[in-house]
Write an enzyme that holds these catalytic residues in place. Structure first.
Site, PDB file in Angstrom:
ATOM      1  N   GLU A 193       0.891   3.973   1.693  1.00  0.00           N
ATOM      2  CA  GLU A 193       1.343   4.484   2.994  1.00  0.00           C
ATOM      3  C   GLU A 193       2.583   3.742   3.484  1.00  0.00           C
ATOM      4  O   GLU A 193       3.550   4.354   3.968  1.00  0.00           O
ATOM      5  CB  GLU A 193       0.242   4.335   4.057  1.00  0.00           C
ATOM      6  CG  GLU A 193      -1.042   5.077   3.751  1.00  0.00           C
ATOM      7  CD  GLU A 193      -2.073   4.193   3.086  1.00  0.00           C
ATOM      8  OE1 GLU A 193      -1.736   3.508   2.101  1.00  0.00           O
ATOM      9  OE2 GLU A 193      -3.222   4.185   3.553  1.00  0.00           O
ATOM     10  N   CYS A 198      -6.217   1.779   5.771  1.00  0.00           N
ATOM     11  CA  CYS A 198      -6.806   0.520   6.212  1.00  0.00           C
ATOM     12  C   CYS A 198      -6.179   0.139   7.560  1.00  0.00           C
ATOM     13  O   CYS A 198      -5.196   0.753   7.988  1.00  0.00           O
ATOM     14  CB  CYS A 198      -6.559  -0.568   5.161  1.00  0.00           C
ATOM     15  SG  CYS A 198      -4.869  -1.209   5.177  1.00  0.00           S
ATOM     16  N   CYS A 254      -2.327  -0.399   7.421  1.00  0.00           N
ATOM     17  CA  CYS A 254      -1.514   0.822   7.315  1.00  0.00           C
ATOM     18  C   CYS A 254      -1.597   1.650   8.591  1.00  0.00           C
ATOM     19  O   CYS A 254      -0.600   2.235   9.026  1.00  0.00           O
ATOM     20  CB  CYS A 254      -1.950   1.635   6.098  1.00  0.00           C
ATOM     21  SG  CYS A 254      -1.528   0.797   4.551  1.00  0.00           S
ATOM     22  N   HIS A 261       0.850  -1.199   0.000  1.00  0.00           N
ATOM     23  CA  HIS A 261       0.000   0.000   0.000  1.00  0.00           C
ATOM     24  C   HIS A 261       0.885   1.248   0.000  1.00  0.00           C
ATOM     25  O   HIS A 261       2.011   1.226   0.522  1.00  0.00           O
ATOM     26  CB  HIS A 261      -0.914  -0.007   1.224  1.00  0.00           C
ATOM     27  CG  HIS A 261      -2.034  -0.998   1.144  1.00  0.00           C
ATOM     28  ND1 HIS A 261      -3.126  -0.959   1.976  1.00  0.00           N
ATOM     29  CD2 HIS A 261      -2.240  -2.039   0.290  1.00  0.00           C
ATOM     30  CE1 HIS A 261      -3.955  -1.941   1.659  1.00  0.00           C
ATOM     31  NE2 HIS A 261      -3.441  -2.618   0.645  1.00  0.00           N
TER      32      HIS A 261
END
Lengths: 148, 148
Positions: free
Chosen positions: A49, A77, A80, A47
């Site tokens: 992040e 999410c 993260c 992801h």
């Protein structure tokens, strides 16, 4: 947020779910820019992040991002958000709310857990409509391409 | 679990918090073995579970680990539990319970969240005392070395 949005648009062009993230240092300087690379790396943990925080920590030579701000186009999410705890992130600013997949202001609300050891400052809903529109457009296009 | 414990012991020898993880394929074959590499990589997201799942997915050429079992010496934290959702892991078997940092049977109980899109089968507390002892020993030694 403009830079995070740009990164998200680039992700969409590559067929990735369009999420972009930027990590800013204590003086507001850009330390890292990343976008979702789940498809590219075939890695569901890639992801934006996490990629951006990893790069920022590498640049700073420190595992703590307590003086940093992460700007991301979508509510993080739970994975993260929990990674932000491990990186001891100072602040997170996010765009679109994610009632289904979010882990900051929805779902497990990671930073509000009693056992949470570090709580970044949170500012959500920044340029919310613009960010939400980008994601919505991506999923509509994806659905149409699958139906055709 | 013996292999996961071996990996955890190797992590302790490197000065890492001793956590080890193994991913097994559908026939029980070992796909990936990893240990905590937070210190080595200076990356707070480099937990054994994430490293092992990433390697297993790479080997299988698939982002889904739905036919796989992950064996890990410690209850996964919320970040790793959420990563298991993203990897669509089939089953997780873990050793020591982690009331403070765990995210499966403690804290946010990631798989029990109403919005959780995938729930691996969970078996916790396997060789619990042996796994807990390894962690306890590591932290006692660490504290003593800091005091001396």
């Amino acid at each position: 947020m403009a830079q995070a949005l740009d990164a998200a648009r680039q992700a969409a062009d590559r067929g990735e779910v369009p999420v972009g993230a930027v990590v800013l240092g204590s003086d507001g300087q850009v330390l890292a820019v990343a976008s979702n690379e789940v498809e590219k790396r075939q890695d569901p943990s890639a992801h934006a992040e996490i990629l951006a925080m990893r790069e920022a920590a590498r640049l700073l030579g420190s595992r703590s991002l307590s003086s940093c701000t992460l700007v991301v186009t979508l509510e993080p999410c739970p994975m993260c958000a929990s990674a932000m705890v491990h990186f001891r992130l100072g602040r997170v600013i996010y765009g679109a709310y994610d009632p289904k997949g979010g882990g900051v202001d929805h779902g497990p609300r990671i930073f509000e857990q009693p056992a949470c050891l570090h709580r970044p400052e949170v500012i959500g809903g920044v340029r919310e409509q613009e960010n939400a529109r980008l994601l919505k457009k991506f999923f509509i296009t994806l659905r149409q391409s699958r139906l055709s």
